[in-house]
Design a protein around this motif. Structure first.
Motif, PDB file in Angstrom:
ATOM      1  N   ARG A   1      43.236  51.874  42.777  1.00 39.30           N
ATOM      2  CA  ARG A   1      43.386  50.480  42.355  1.00 39.30           C
ATOM      3  C   ARG A   1      43.694  49.513  43.499  1.00 39.30           C
ATOM      4  O   ARG A   1      43.486  48.314  43.336  1.00 39.30           O
ATOM      5  N   PRO A   2      44.214  49.981  44.655  1.00 35.48           N
ATOM      6  CA  PRO A   2      44.361  49.023  45.765  1.00 35.48           C
ATOM      7  C   PRO A   2      43.047  48.357  46.141  1.00 35.48           C
ATOM      8  O   PRO A   2      43.027  47.258  46.687  1.00 35.48           O
ATOM      9  N   ASP A   3      41.910  49.031  45.852  1.00 33.74           N
ATOM     10  CA  ASP A   3      40.612  48.440  46.159  1.00 33.74           C
ATOM     11  C   ASP A   3      40.321  47.202  45.312  1.00 33.74           C
ATOM     12  O   ASP A   3      39.378  46.460  45.593  1.00 33.74           O
ATOM     13  N   TRP A   4      41.116  46.984  44.264  1.00 37.33           N
ATOM     14  CA  TRP A   4      40.898  45.837  43.384  1.00 37.33           C
ATOM     15  C   TRP A   4      41.475  44.540  43.971  1.00 37.33           C
ATOM     16  O   TRP A   4      41.278  43.462  43.406  1.00 37.33           O
ATOM     17  N   ALA A   5      42.181  44.650  45.078  1.00 34.17           N
ATOM     18  CA  ALA A   5      42.949  43.506  45.587  1.00 34.17           C
ATOM     19  C   ALA A   5      42.097  42.258  45.801  1.00 34.17           C
ATOM     20  O   ALA A   5      42.543  41.144  45.578  1.00 34.17           O
ATOM     21  N   GLY A   6      40.860  42.422  46.243  1.00 38.41           N
ATOM     22  CA  GLY A   6      40.033  41.261  46.537  1.00 38.41           C
ATOM     23  C   GLY A   6      39.173  40.807  45.377  1.00 38.41           C
ATOM     24  O   GLY A   6      38.384  39.866  45.523  1.00 38.41           O
ATOM     25  N   GLU A   7      39.325  41.462  44.235  1.00 37.00           N
ATOM     26  CA  GLU A   7      38.482  41.131  43.090  1.00 37.00           C
ATOM     27  C   GLU A   7      39.110  40.029  42.235  1.00 37.00           C
ATOM     28  O   GLU A   7      40.306  39.776  42.299  1.00 37.00           O
TER      29      GLU A   7
END
Length: 409
Positions: free
Chosen positions: A341-347
């Protein structure tokens, strides 16, 4: 809001007023916890948030530097050494000394990259409460000559030359300073060398600010591992926490939507915020002793893992009055839903909401962070969306779905 992340980060939006002198004694710091879970990386960082912005910025710079170095080293271990095991960075802290003028924090850094591959380090930061300035040894001394006197004294004691880094690698404990060189340490009592230290540091200081009390079980406690069937009764899972503000906001959303949740709690934070745990129980939600400080269980010795679990269980029992305490199991934990879920930061917020809705529909369970500032708003919107979609599915005569159970249809 242009971007949105649903990983665990606590309190970033908090605005602080300048600290007035009469409030230095009441220097209550919050616990900040950042959790990032990837397929092959685990990053957990606990650190204090104080009433002083300058101290907080210095601490944040420190933890971000540790995180950056760890991710760089992790990449190198994978690229050059072929490491395939999960790599872990864990930062914890203790306030080792505090008085009306000084704030001393010790950070414990643990890095693991396999069953037997690990590294430990400690970093001690000293601060002046009035201005947030980071303190070196010279701050406590009368003159540069005293600095050289201490150097000579320590080098005679350690029987070797000391670098500037070693000389400033001390811990101030009120009555004394402890210096470290390799595996050796030397304690220098202020009263034995009053000529070295500034007069204001020779005055007797007040005792350390009272810390959260220890909780002890008075009766035998039964540990009950969480099962899949139990989770079906609480289709909303809140991972991490408690939080002095976020928990209350989440509880309001759950109450308004007439939903029950299971809260997987971090013992270190439970100790700091027992009132938040009491509020969870008062509203009929379930609490689980999830972890003490979020170390990877497989990287702990059996003795240390048992110690952490017992500490968390006893703490929850003492606060809630329960003699039966739910505990996390290796096989059953909603935390897996937080992986990557850290990959969601820019979404965008809309994109994150869509991911949560889809996940809840497929799994019959909505998993959210108990620490992230975005959670209450997203939880409210996702529950509404699931309720609407559940109504539509029910009207079509379909078999009850996970989304319908979650929405309480």
């Amino acid at each position: 809001m242009s971007g949105c992340s649903l990983m665990a980060n606590a309190g970033e939006e908090k605005e602080k007023e300048p600290v007035k002198k009469e409030n230095y004694e009441k220097y209550e710091a919050d616990i900040e916890t950042k959790v990032e879970k990837f397929d092959k990386l685990s990053i957990v960082m606990h650190y204090p948030e104080t009433p002083n912005d300058q101290i907080d910025q210095t601490v944040l710079d420190y933890v971000n530097e540790q995180r950056s170095e760890f991710k760089k080293d992790s990449y190198e271990r994978v690229k050059k050494k072929g490491i395939s095991a999960v790599q872990e960075l864990h930062i914890d802290y203790d306030v080792v000394y505090e008085d009306s003028a000084t704030y001393v924090v010790k950070f414990n850094e643990t890095v693991t990259w396999g069953e037997k591959r690990k590294a430990f380090d400690e970093t001690v930061l000293h601060f002046e409460k009035s201005n947030g300035k980071k303190l070196s040894l010279t701050h406590f001394l009368r003159s540069e000559n005293d600095y050289e006197e201490i150097r000579n004294y320590l080098e005679r004691t350690f029987e070797r030359k000391l670098s500037e880094k070693e000389l400033n690698g001390f811990t101030y404990e009120g009555d004394a300073f402890t210096f470290f060189a390799g595996n050796q340490s030397v304690r220098v009592n202020k009263q034995e060398h009053p000529e070295w230290f500034k007069e204001k540091f020779m005055k007797k200081r007040s005792d350390m600010t009272e810390r959260p009390g220890s909780f002890h079980a008075e009766k035998e406690i039964t540990e009950i591992p969480v099962t899949e069937k139990m989770l079906e009764e609480y289709p909303v899972a809140v991972m991490g926490g408690p939080h002095p503000k976020r928990t209350e906001e989440i509880l309001r959303v759950l109450e308004k939507n007439d939903r029950k949740a299971v809260f997987f709690l971090i013992g270190k934070r439970v100790e700091r915020y027992p009132a938040a745990v009491e509020a969870i129980k008062e509203q009929g939600h379930a609490v689980v002793a999830h972890t003490w400080n979020h170390r990877l269980p497989e990287r702990l010795t059996e003795k240390k893992e048992s110690e952490y679990r017992e500490r968390s269980v006893n703490l929850l029992s003492s606060i809630t009055g329960q003699q039966e305490v739910l505990v996390s199991g290796d096989r059953v934990s909603p935390e897996k839903a937080l992986i990557n879920r850290p990959d969601w930061a820019g979404e965008s917020e809309a994109w994150v909401k869509e991911q949560l809705v889809n996940s809840a529909r497929s799994n019959g369970q909505l998993v959210v962070s108990g620490l992230n500032e975005n959670t209450p708003a997203l939880l409210r919107e996702v529950l509404l969306e699931l309720k609407d979609s559940g109504s539509r599915e029910k009207d079509t005569g379909r078999e009850e779905s996970g989304a319908e159970r979650l929405a309480g249809m």
